[in-house]
Every structure is written in structure tokens, then in C-alpha cells.
Design an enzyme around this catalytic site. Structure first.
Site, PDB file in Angstrom:
ATOM      1  N   GLY A   1      37.497  47.866  35.980  1.00 20.34           N
ATOM      2  CA  GLY A   1      38.687  48.404  36.614  1.00 20.34           C
ATOM      3  C   GLY A   1      39.533  47.335  37.283  1.00 20.34           C
TER       4      GLY A   1
ATOM      5  N   GLU B   1      30.645  34.430  45.946  1.00 19.75           N
ATOM      6  CA  GLU B   1      30.741  35.201  47.180  1.00 19.75           C
ATOM      7  C   GLU B   1      30.344  34.339  48.374  1.00 19.75           C
ATOM      8  OE1 GLU B   1      29.546  39.542  46.924  1.00 19.75           O
ATOM      9  OE2 GLU B   1      28.282  38.668  45.372  1.00 19.75           O
TER      10      GLU B   1
ATOM     11  N   HIS C   1      28.601  42.897  35.015  1.00 21.83           N
ATOM     12  CA  HIS C   1      29.992  42.482  35.198  1.00 21.83           C
ATOM     13  C   HIS C   1      30.387  41.320  34.276  1.00 21.83           C
ATOM     14  CE1 HIS C   1      29.647  45.075  38.533  1.00 21.83           C
ATOM     15  NE2 HIS C   1      29.305  44.205  39.458  1.00 21.83           N
TER      16      HIS C   1
END
Length: 831
Positions: A248, A284, A308
Site C-alpha cells: 500500500g 529503522e 515486504h
């Protein structure tokens, strides 16, 4: 306007909103009806308001059917952060479409506290910036009225929910379009919830059912297959929507359209002849604190790479179908690409773990201090394809926690054969053929702070959809991958949308191209499971976290292998001494002190030899040798080596002291002295009066302060050892940074005048006696012996800290006039 009759008056009574209506054409056949809108069973007035509120753009179209959305796990973190916002945005988009909605938050929490928690989240919902404040306020008010909470725990609860939905449809004369069940719950609950929905809560015939599932979808191929079998028992494949929220993300979702719209430019260069490598990266800054229970089960490969980053790889590497809007065609091409992926060997992967992770695991999961975790929080995996287009092109997938920045991107680097003789400053800005050639799909965050597509100006000017993407003005101060932004054509979305909002809209419209099918899922696990199995015994490299990682995680690719760049051997510590040819060391210093490292057997041989050398020098100097030895498991091999290989050792001139002792009888198997006796003293000729056990057992009791055991041992040392300066002290290193029996935050022994102290251990037996740091630091030589993979984490951590003995007592070992030498085997040093 649009409020011609309808809602005549509104009051608030005790915090509840009362709606009155005289509109017989809308919701109420009688003259007047009163409705408690916040009541979970009565939504009629709210539904009426949806069709009549004047703040909507226009009166609603003829009803296209009612949609019930059930969010399971409605009070969880994912729901709070993303899912309620996504459902609200769906309602904003569809409020005038002719559909009517109700939103049912559900969890295991009882009704009143669950409803309170849910509405605290709903009150904080915000509209996108392009929605006017007035419209936002009205639609948000409606959304809250149409939302209610349910405790869904038993089959009766699901039956009651179904009855409520059916009653509402019947009373309002609505046709049911369908139901969405969003599973924001752990996968172990899927099967039971699926059984309840299938048995008690399916919509009427003719209406659709859409079940939304969140990862993780299994732990490996076998568990994924089992979960798929369970779900297929209750749902059809077309009813299931497995969410990978990366699909998305706007930059990811645009990869296929970009390739499709720019075929004319990309077809000649999108292959092994022109592409040097592909990097797919998710970094991250946050660590796994608060999520260690999940991370201990899954790790970074299962959490990020298997889903992912693999999906992104497929979008880049798959052959483009003629029609990219066809979900069936896209899926078919993705499955073909899975078959072309070459299964990576363990040498194609590197693993890392940030140094605070293990302590977080021990704290959150209540593990013992000696617990060692090998769960990776960083991974790099090199993947290649067996296809004519991509043969030999490395696809590097990288992700990690506690890194230097938060950013996600895909970077396709092209080969460049150009050589420019004249300097770059003479060329037109951004047009030089000598500059790097790359296409970047910038997923988010980082210095750009937004989704973007970047194309090197020396490649081509791309075709981008004008309505949804816009060209970004140059930001002169910004550089990306070492190049100014002016070197790229840069495009960003006209309207940024959160990934879950995009996916929830796709679910509502029944578009499946951005979701993971069962076939797709099992193909992914079939690819990743062999690698995961092969890495189970590979200890991750420890890294400090954040910007302190420096170059420690830099990677290099050689053929099909991937490795960390920093693994260079250094010279042997004792440069003035000849050593066997097969004796190797790595690094010459550790915490600014000499370091000896080798395989365990060689390391112990070297340490035993060094102790004998120190003994001979001490005896020659003053006639006797004072040796203080630690307990524990690591020195046992050293004791055995000294007993069986060093027949010339001056044992008759040696005094043997204890560095620390457990408060147990000396004959107890837990006693350090017992271990020293069994493995060394009974095999060598040390005079009885030269053996000095610690006085932990006095007056038939153990380590009682009134017995003054530490004072007695201190006096014995002062009487026999000149200046209380021991000739050789052997220490160990605990996984929490303790040494001897000096533990973090010890109340005694880390400083002060005491030379022998009583301490408290966090593990049994708790009471200990120990030499203090001030006494240890008077020694002529101190050796720290560190062995085993279990010590790799603390070794890496200690290598980067200063002198902080209250946190890490070992860091306070610093002989004032002697020498400290570290002896480490390769497992402890390199993992």
C-alpha cells in the site's frame, strides 16, 4: 440544505445524544421516535443522518447496499495507529456513494471498558488536509455514531452480532452488500475466529464476505501450510485478503505502473547487460523494545525480508504482463519469478543484533542472566535469479533495527561505461554521462521525508501520471546517495495517503492485486525456509546501535557470497616472542589493553604458558609467586592444562589464592575451591600452607558479617604478599559485565579501602566473597579469560564503553602499575 425535514431537534441527556425525527420517509414510521445513538443496538437515527445531513456534498444516491465492517482487535496497537484511521478515510470517500455503513469494533475486553478504549481512539481521528474542517466535523460525528463496540469471545457473541446486523437491515429495509472482517489479532486466534464467522456470522446469500488477515502468516513453510489448510476450511480463496502493508506504500505501488508507462525507455536497459545491482532497503532507528516476545519468535528475516522486501523484489524482477491491472496476470508473473529465484546459501546472508537486545529480552521475557539470544535484528541477504534477464545481477535485501536512520528505498543502479576527460564543472548541471545512473523508489522517511520516484537525469525523463504524481522543485541543500537532488528528476504524490488507507479502500472495492494469495504466500515460504533453517546456528554480529555502528555493518558482495567488510586479522600480541606457526590472533588491542585470541585449545595453551613465565619471573625476583584464580567453568580447562603439561612449574614456591568464592561449604560441588582442588591442587605439589581458601565457613555458619571473614582474608594477604600486590590475577567476564563476584551496582568492592568484601549475586547461591577492584588493580599482571559464543554480546558491548564499574564492573579493571591482558577465543570475540 438537504435537511428539508428529518431531524427536528437534538438534546443531550447525561452524556447521551437524543435525536428526534418526524420524517416518515426516512427512518421512523411513527410520529416521533427517540434513539440513544451511542447505544450499540440502536443506529437507526445515525443511518438516517447519513442520508440527510446538509454538510454532505449532495443528498445520497439510491442505496447500493449496506456494508458492515467488523474490526477484531479494535483496541490493539495496530488498530489505534492505522486501522481506525483507514476505516474513517474509507467512510469519508464513500459517504455519498449510496452505500450505508456500520462499523463494529470487537475485542475480548468486556463491553464497557472496551467501548471506552475504542471511543478514546475514535475521538482523535483526523481528516486529510484537503477536507474542509466543516465537512470533517460532520462526517466524523456520523462515523462515531455508526461505530459501536462488541465483546466477541464465544460463538454466542458472534450469533448476537449477526442478529443485530440482520435486525438493522430488516428494520431499515436495507439490502446487504457485504461484510468485512478485519483480523487485527495474533495468528493463533485465526482458526477459532474463522470457525465462528463461518458458522454464525456470514452475510446473506448474494452478499460478499471479505476477511482481512495480518501477518505473520506462519513461521516457516510447514506452519504456513497448516494455517492455509485451517483457513481454507472456512473461507474461499477469493474471500481472503492477506495484508502486506508495504504494497500500500505509494512508491511501491507505483513500481509496476512506472515500468508499464516507461516501457519505451526501460525495455532496452532493464536487464543484466545494463543493471549493476539492485538494493532493497528498510532501515529503522527504533529497536525491538516492547516487541521482544514477537522478535524472539520471528527475527528480522521473517518480520521484513520474507514479506515486504520479497514483494518489492518481485515487482522489480517479474516480467511485465500486457495488462498490469489484471490481478490474475500479475499473480501469474509473480509466481513465475518465484520459480526463477535461486535459493541462497548461508554464505549469502549476514546477520547482526544490536547490543541492548539481549538485556531487553531478559527483562521483558524474564529470562535468566546467562540467557543468550541469537535472534537477528539486522540481516542482509544476497539473491540472484536464474533468468535470461537477470542472470548474475545481485539483488541485495537489507533491513535492521537500531540503525542510523529511518528510511525505506529501492535503488536500481545501472552500469556506466562513460569516461569523461574534462572535469565535471565544465558540463551542464545534471547532464553529465559520467555521473551515477540510477532509479530510486523512495518509500518514505529519510531526508526526503516523503514517497518519491527519482531518475538520474542522464538516463531519461520519465512519463508520470499528471493527476497523481507531480515534479518536485529542487532543494539545493539536499543530497541523496552523495549526489545533489538536481541530478535527478524527482516526483512525489500529489496527495500522500497512508498505506492502510490505500489497502482498506482496495478491500472495499474487491481489488486483490495488492494482497498476498495463498499460492503466493507458500511460494515465498518455500523460498525462505531452507535459508532460515541453515542460519539457526549462525550467531549474529553485535552492533552498538544508531550512528555508533559506523562501518561495522558495511557489506561486500563477491560472486554469490555476502560478508561484512570489517574482519581483518591483526598482528600477534607478543611481537617479541616466537609462537607456533598455527597460532593466530585477531586484533592486537581490546579496550586499549593487549589482546590474545585463538581457538580454545590454543588460547588455553598460551595462557598457561604465560602464567608459568610469570611464575618463573616472580620466583627469580623474590623467591615466591602469588597466583589468584577465579572459579567458574572456563578456568577448569586451564587448571587441567597446568596440571598435565607444565611439569617445570615452580609449584613449591607458589601461593594459590581465590579471587572469589561462593558462600557454601568448601566441599560443596558449587564451591570454587572444590573445583580448583579437583582439577589442579590434588595433581600438583603445592605446599599445604601455600593454599589459601577464602574463609566463607566460620563458626559453622556461612558468610556472616560478625565472623569477619573478609577481614581475616585481607589480613592474610597483607601478611604474606608484599604491598598486597599479587603477582598474577586470573579473572572471568560475566554476561552482565561482572568480574570476580563484583556485580553491577554492587554496594561494596568497586571502590574504597576494603580489599576483600561480601557481595550479593543475582543468581544462586546469592552470597559471595570477593577480592575488591582496588586490590585487583594492585596486581602485577591481570588476565581476563573470556570463552564461548555466549560471551560475544557482552564482549562487544564492553569494547565500546568507558570506565563505568558501577554498570560494568569489568570496566573498572585497570592495574595501576601492572599489565592487563585479555585472552579471548574466536567465539567470544567474533561470535
Amino acid at each position: 440544505g438537504g435537511f428539508s425535514r428529518g431531524l427536528a431537534r437534538r438534546w443531550r441527556v447525561g452524556g447521551w445524544r437524543l435525536l428526534a425525527s418526524r420524517d416518515s420517509s426516512c427512518c421512523f414510521p411513527k410520529a416521533v421516535s427517540w434513539v440513544l445513538v451511542s447505544s450499540p443496538r440502536m443506529l437507526r437515527a445515525a443511518l438516517c443522518a447519513v442520508f440527510l445531513f446538509g454538510a454532505l456534498p449532495s443528498l445520497a444516491k439510491e442505496s447500493r447496499g449496506h456494508v458492515s465492517v467488523v474490526l477484531l482487535g479494535a483496541t490493539g496497537d495496530l488498530a489505534k495507529k492505522y486501522l481506525w484511521e483507514g476505516l474513517f478515510h474509507l467512510y469519508l470517500d464513500q459517504v455519498s456513494s449510496g452505500h450505508s455503513f456500520t462499523f463494529h469494533g470487537a475485542a475480548l475486553t468486556a463491553h464497557e471498558p472496551g467501548q471506552r478504549l475504542m471511543f478514546e481512539v475514535l475521538k482523535k481521528l483526523a481528516c486529510p488536509s484537503d477536507v474542509s474542517p466543516d465537512r470533517c466535523a460532520v462526517v466524523k460525528d456520523q462515523f462515531l455514531k455508526l461505530s459501536q463496540y462488541h465483546q466477541l469471545q464465544t460463538s454466542e457473541n458472534y450469533t448476537a452480532l449477526n442478529r443485530e446486523i440482520e435486525t438493522l437491515l430488516q428494520q431499515e429495509g436495507l439490502e446487504e452488500a457485504g461484510r468485512i472482517f478485519y483480523f487485527s489479532v495474533p495468528p493463533f486466534a485465526y482458526a477459532e475466529i474463522a470457525r465462528h464467522i463461518n458458522g454464525s456470522c456470514r452475510p446473506r446469500p448474494g452478499a460478499w464476505l471479505r476477511v482481512v488477515l495480518e501477518k505473520p502468516f506462519g513461521h516457516d513453510l510447514k506452519s504456513a501450510q497448516q494455517l492455509a489448510i485451517e483457513l481454507r476450511t472456512f473461507f474461499q480463496e477469493e474471500e481472503m485478503y492477506r495484508v502486506d502493508h508495504y504494497l500500500g506504500k505509494q512508491a511501491v505501488a507505483h513500481i509496476l505502473p512506472f515500468r508499464d508507462q516507461n516501457r519505451r525507455f526501460l525495455d532496452p536497459i532493464w536487464n543484466r547487460h545494463h543493471v549493476e545491482r539492485v538494493e532493497i532497503v528498510l532501515k529503522e532507528t527504533l529497536d525491538a523494545k516492547g516487541r521482544t516476545s514477537f522478535y524472539e519468535q520471528y527475527g528480522v528475516i521473517r518480520d521484513v525480508l520474507q514479506n515486504h522486501l520479497t514483494e518489492v523484489l518481485l515487482y522489480l524482477a517479474m516480467e511485465l504482463p500486457a495488462n498490469i491491472s489484471s490481478a490474475e496476470e500479475v499473480l501469474r508473473r509473480k509466481l513465475q519469478t518465484f520459480k526463477a529465484l535461486q535459493g541462497p546459501e548461508s554464505t549469502s546472508a549476514v546477520l547482526g543484533q544490536y547490543q541492548a537486545y539481549a538485556s531487553q529480552v531478559r527483562e521483558e521475557l524474564q529470562k535468566a542472566q546467562e540467557y543468550v539470544s541469537t535472534t537477528p535484528t539486522f540481516a542482509g541477504v544476497l539473491i540472484q535469479l536464474d533468468s535470461l534477464r537477470w542472470e548474475g545481477v545481485p539483488f541485495l535485501l537489507t533491513s535492521g533495527k537500531a540503525l542510523d536512520e529511518r528510511v525505506g528505498y529501492v535503488r536500481v543502479l545501472f552500469k556506466n561505461r562513460a569516461y569523461c576527460t574534462q572535469r565535471e564543472s565544465l558540463r551542464e548541471a545534471g547532464q553529465s554521462q559520467c555521473g551515477a545512473k540510477q532509479i530510486i523508489f523512495h518509500i518514505g522517511h529519510g531526508e526526503l521525508r516523503c514517497p518519491a520516484v527519482l531518475i538520474s537525469r542522464n538516463l531519461f525523463k520519465p512519463i508520470m501520471p499528471e493527476g497523481s504524481w507531480k515534479e518536485v522543485a529542487d532543494r539545493p541543500q539536499l543530497r541523496l546517495f552523495g549526489l545533489p537532488l538536481s541530478d535527478y528528476y524527482v516526483y512525489s504524490p500529489v496527495k500522500e495517503r497512508e498505506a492502510y488507507s490505500v489497502l482498506i479502500s482496495s478491500i472495499f472495492h474487491g481489488r486483490k492485486d495488492s494482497f498476498i494469495t495463498t499460492e503466493n504466500l507458500l511460494a515465498s515460504w518455500e523460498f525462505w525456509t531452507p535459508l532460515l533453517d541453515s542460519l539457526t546456528q549462525q550467531a549474529p554480529r553485535l552492533y552498538p546501535g544508531g550512528v555508533e555502528n559506523q562501518h561495522l555493518l558495511d557489506l561486500e558482495m563477491v560472486g554469490r557470497e555476502l560478508s561484512f567488510m570489517l574482519e581483518e586479522p591483526a598482528e600477534l600480541l607478543h611481537a617479541d616472542r616466537q609462537t607456533p606457526d598455527d597460532y593466530r590472533t585477531i586484533q592486537a588491542k581490546f579496550r586499549q589493553s593487549p589482546l590474545v585470541s585463538a581457538w580454545p585449545e590454543e588460547l588455553i595453551a598460551q595462557l598457561a604458558s604465560d602464567i608459568e613465565t610469570a611464575a618463573a619471573q616472580a620466583v627469580a625476583r623474590c623467591g615466591e609467586f602469588h597466583l589468584a584464580l577465579s572459579g567458574g567453568s572456563s578456568p577448569v580447562v586451564l587448571f587441567q592444562r597446568l596440571a598435565t603439561h607444565h611439569y617445570g612449574f615452580p609449584w613449591r614456591r607458589t601461593h594459590v589464592w581465590l579471587v572469589d568464592e561462593r558462600c557454601v561449604p568448601l566441599a560443596d560441588p558449587e564451591s570454587n575451591f572444590r573445583s580448583l582442588h579437583d582439577h589442579l591442587l590434588q595433581h600438583v605439589r603445592v605446599p599445604y600452607l601455600h593454599v589459601h581458601p577464602m574463609p566463607v565457613h566460620l563458626n559453622r555458619r556461612l558468610c556472616v558479617e560478625e565472623d569477619r571473614g573478609p577481614e581475616l582474608y585481607a589480613k592474610e594477604i597483607a601478611a604474606l604478599v608484599t604491598n598486597a600486590s599479587l603477582d598474577f590475577v586470573l579473572l572471568g567476564l560475566g554476561s552482565d559485565g561482572h568480574t570476580a563476584s563484583l556485580f553491577p551496582r554492587s554496594s561494596s568492592g568497586l571502590e574504597g579501602a576494603q580489599t576483600v568484601v561480601l557481595t550479593e549475586s543475582p543468581v544462586k547461591p546469592h552470597q559471595r566473597m570477593s577480592l575488591s577492584l582496588p586490590l585487583i588493580n594492585r596486581a602485577r599482571q591481570v588476565a581476563v579469560l573470556v570463552m564461548g559464543k555466549g560471551k560475544h554480546e557482552i564482549t562487544t558491548q564492553i569494547s565500546r564503553v568507558g570506565q563505568e564499574p558501577r554498570k560494568w564492573p569489568i570496566s573498572g579493571v585497570n592495574p595501576s602499575s601492572g599489565q592487563l591482558v585479555w585472552y579471548m577465543d574466536y567465539d567470544a570475540l567474533l561470535g
